[in-house]
Motif scaffolding. Sequence first.
Motif, PDB file in Angstrom:
ATOM      1  N   ASP A 269      -7.523   2.906   1.960  1.00 28.74           N
ATOM      2  CA  ASP A 269      -6.250   2.820   1.259  1.00 28.74           C
ATOM      3  C   ASP A 269      -6.478   2.504  -0.218  1.00 28.74           C
ATOM      4  OD1 ASP A 269      -4.995   3.306   3.607  1.00 28.74           O
ATOM      5  OD2 ASP A 269      -3.921   1.396   3.713  1.00 28.74           O
TER       6      ASP A 269
ATOM      7  N   GLU B 156      -1.681   6.570   5.747  1.00 30.43           N
ATOM      8  CA  GLU B 156      -0.856   7.753   5.506  1.00 30.43           C
ATOM      9  C   GLU B 156      -1.022   8.211   4.059  1.00 30.43           C
ATOM     10  OE1 GLU B 156       3.222   7.438   6.554  1.00 30.43           O
ATOM     11  OE2 GLU B 156       2.842   6.597   8.544  1.00 30.43           O
TER      12      GLU B 156
ATOM     13  N   ILE C   6       0.634   9.693   0.891  1.00 29.14           N
ATOM     14  CA  ILE C   6       1.971   9.751   0.301  1.00 29.14           C
ATOM     15  C   ILE C   6       1.919  10.582  -0.984  1.00 29.14           C
ATOM     16  CG2 ILE C   6       3.843   8.406  -0.721  1.00 29.14           C
ATOM     17  CD1 ILE C   6       2.950   6.069   1.033  1.00 29.14           C
TER      18      ILE C   6
ATOM     19  N   SER D   6       6.150   1.932  -4.798  1.00 27.23           N
ATOM     20  CA  SER D   6       7.369   1.156  -4.576  1.00 27.23           C
ATOM     21  C   SER D   6       7.058  -0.139  -3.822  1.00 27.23           C
ATOM     22  CB  SER D   6       8.370   1.979  -3.773  1.00 27.23           C
ATOM     23  OG  SER D   6       7.846   2.290  -2.493  1.00 27.23           O
TER      24      SER D   6
ATOM     25  N   ASP E 183       8.222  -1.342  -1.144  1.00 25.31           N
ATOM     26  CA  ASP E 183       8.079  -1.170   0.299  1.00 25.31           C
ATOM     27  C   ASP E 183       6.885  -0.285   0.666  1.00 25.31           C
ATOM     28  OD1 ASP E 183       8.903   1.366  -0.387  1.00 25.31           O
ATOM     29  OD2 ASP E 183      10.833   1.266   0.655  1.00 25.31           O
ATOM     30  N   LYS E 184       6.183   0.215  -0.368  1.00 28.19           N
ATOM     31  CA  LYS E 184       4.962   1.029  -0.207  1.00 28.19           C
ATOM     32  C   LYS E 184       5.213   2.327   0.558  1.00 28.19           C
ATOM     33  CE  LYS E 184       2.011  -3.082  -0.427  1.00 28.19           C
ATOM     34  NZ  LYS E 184       0.935  -3.858   0.206  1.00 28.19           N
ATOM     35  N   ARG E 185       6.424   2.840   0.429  1.00 25.05           N
ATOM     36  CA  ARG E 185       6.751   4.100   1.098  1.00 25.05           C
ATOM     37  C   ARG E 185       6.807   5.282   0.135  1.00 25.05           C
ATOM     38  NH1 ARG E 185      11.602   2.367   5.331  1.00 25.05           N
ATOM     39  NH2 ARG E 185      10.337   0.932   6.602  1.00 25.05           N
ATOM     40  N   SER E 186       6.761   5.021  -1.147  1.00 25.36           N
ATOM     41  CA  SER E 186       6.805   6.104  -2.127  1.00 25.36           C
ATOM     42  C   SER E 186       5.963   5.731  -3.336  1.00 25.36           C
ATOM     43  CB  SER E 186       8.255   6.395  -2.557  1.00 25.36           C
ATOM     44  OG  SER E 186       8.806   5.267  -3.210  1.00 25.36           O
TER      45      SER E 186
END
Length: 409
Positions: free
Chosen positions: A81, A112, A114, A128, A130-133
């Motif tokens: 990561d 994952e 991204i 972001s 929330d580490k989603r974008s």
Amino acid sequence: MRESREIELDGHIIDSGIMEHVLDSILDMGGDFEILEFTVGKRKTDTSYARVLVIGTDGENLDSIISTLHRHGARLVDSEDVTLVQAEGNRIVPKGFYSTTNYPTQVRIGDEWIHVDNIEMDCLIMVSPDKRSARAIPMSKLEKGDLVVVGERGVKIKPPERSRSHEVFEFMGGVVSSERPTETTIKKIAREIIDTHKRGLKVALVGGPAIIHTGAGEACATMFREGYIDILFGGNAIATHDIEYNLFGTSLGMNIQTGELVSAGHKNHLYAISEIMRAGSIKKAVETGVLKSGIMYECVKNNVPYVLAGSIRDDGPLPDVITDSMVAQDEMRKYVPEIGMVLMIATMLHSIAVGNCLPSYVMTVCVDINPSTLTKLMDRGTSQAIGVVSDAGAFFPMLLSQLHQLQDE
């Protein structure tokens, strides 16, 4: 002591020359390699895969090689990561931050991959909370506490590959030649403009004042009126001389129709600026009938957005010119996501500036009478640019003619 690590590549790595660049880079930097696995695509649309053991003379040499290969799209087999570090203050970037290319980029978070939005060169990657974008942002937009990607670990890029869809310009990027058949090339450019619109994307023009000086202003204005060009990027000069020509028939005091200098004509561009200032803006000058034709007139009448970025030596400038360069950057970036093709005509500094904001997959055509302008654009990172050595006065009428012919087919 020699050290080694495994990398992998996939995609159209053979016919796009990526594999060759990777192996050459390893050898040029004093390293060695062993190809552990190589699966070659059998058909034009098939991708290939390679796993390579990279060997460096020592740990420092290996790190340098791996960093260089990353820019060719290689990634470590044992990729982890990304490393995220919080910014300690506004515009204060963590040491060792990842500096972006303009290639499509992904970051690995929680196993994952991204996609990084708004990619452009020489930016940083902010993730972001929330580490989603993730998205690329210029250093000037960084705020305290933002999560920034540090180092190349967990970052994957996809360099340009040989086109499978745009056969008319297949692998012409990065080429500058005054010997390329101009009419044939312009026909291909016209076809790309039409195809770009069919894909639902827009065509932008980065224009310089030579468009007006060389007598191409009317053909250029027609392209805006007929919907071939959707966005205008430029400076004070192209707008000023366009307005000068359409108010007084001159550009830099020269009568465009006769090529003769007009007595006291050197003042005309200042008179043009003054008339727009009196009206309040270019739009108001059009609405009140002060300005009745030209590129800027067509932009206003056809709701074509334009961004005029100022420079130190501007006369006036026109009231529509954005004199804060950072504000001008942000205004240009608003339109980048919807652009599929850019024509850069006779303006080196604005071409380089806009080129630095473009992803690598935006088709970029740079036209200039001086080949060094085209070379400088590509040397500064816009490697996807197609260089056409031509005079703007000859280019625009030929392009408009080719567009009309294609539309009639």
